[in-house]
Design a protein around this motif. Structure first.
Motif, PDB file in Angstrom:
ATOM      1  N   LYS A  37       0.853  -1.046   0.057  1.00  0.00           N
ATOM      2  CA  LYS A  37       0.094  -0.136  -0.103  1.00  0.00           C
ATOM      3  C   LYS A  37       0.926   1.257   0.099  1.00  0.00           C
ATOM      4  O   LYS A  37       1.718   1.354   0.923  1.00  0.00           O
ATOM      5  CB  LYS A  37      -0.851   0.195   1.181  1.00  0.00           C
ATOM      6  N   GLY A  38       0.770   2.109  -1.083  1.00  0.00           N
ATOM      7  CA  GLY A  38       1.402   3.175  -1.188  1.00  0.00           C
ATOM      8  C   GLY A  38       2.822   3.280  -2.127  1.00  0.00           C
ATOM      9  O   GLY A  38       3.613   4.048  -2.310  1.00  0.00           O
ATOM     10  N   ASN A  52       8.469   4.259  -2.905  1.00  0.00           N
ATOM     11  CA  ASN A  52       8.164   3.465  -1.614  1.00  0.00           C
ATOM     12  C   ASN A  52       7.307   4.872  -0.814  1.00  0.00           C
ATOM     13  O   ASN A  52       7.925   5.564   0.078  1.00  0.00           O
ATOM     14  CB  ASN A  52       8.986   2.971  -0.792  1.00  0.00           C
ATOM     15  N   GLY A  54       4.937   4.090   1.006  1.00  0.00           N
ATOM     16  CA  GLY A  54       4.078   3.161   2.175  1.00  0.00           C
ATOM     17  C   GLY A  54       4.674   3.235   3.561  1.00  0.00           C
ATOM     18  O   GLY A  54       5.226   4.396   4.059  1.00  0.00           O
TER      19      GLY A  54
END
Length: 128
Positions: A37-38, A52, A54
């Motif tokens: 996620k992210g 990145n 996340g």
């Protein structure tokens, strides 16, 4: 008025893309989904840029590429040195083609880049 602008932007995006297809994550594993996620990536001219954004630092990430028109084409970008939160890193994609003993490296200029399918292959969280 807002709807007209929105439709115009969507139409322009549909025609302005380079052509690769980014496959969504299909895993149902909650830990894997939370890890990615992210995290996002883009591909351009044989290089994958991984961002990145996340919650977690990542240990190993691999992104695979296949072709819509050549079933024997396989490409992979490996990020093995770890990616901290907020970091952006790049890796070359290594392409091969062929089956069995006939597998050989494929030069970038011989790949139909518009027909590539890209997806996450593996992602792990970094050890603390």
């Amino acid at each position: 008025m807002k709807k007209i602008i929105f439709v115009s932007v969507l139409a322009a995006c549909g025609f302005s893309g380079y052509g690769q297809t980014y496959q969504p994550i299909t895993s149902k594993n909650k830990t894997y989904l939370e890890t990615l996620k992210g995290v996002s990536y883009t591909y351009k001219q044989g290089v994958v840029t991984l961002k990145n954004n996340g919650k977690y630092a990542l240990g190993t990430v691999s992104i695979k590429a296949s072709s819509k028109v050549d079933s024997s084409l396989f490409g992979i970008a490996l990020f093995e040195d770890g990616i901290d939160k907020g970091e952006t890193v790049k890796a070359d994609v290594y392409f091969t083609t062929g089956l069995g003993k006939n597998v050989h490296e494929m030069p970038l200029n011989q790949i139909d880049q518009k027909n590539l399918l890209l997806s996450f292959d593996k992602a792990t969280r970094a050890a603390k």
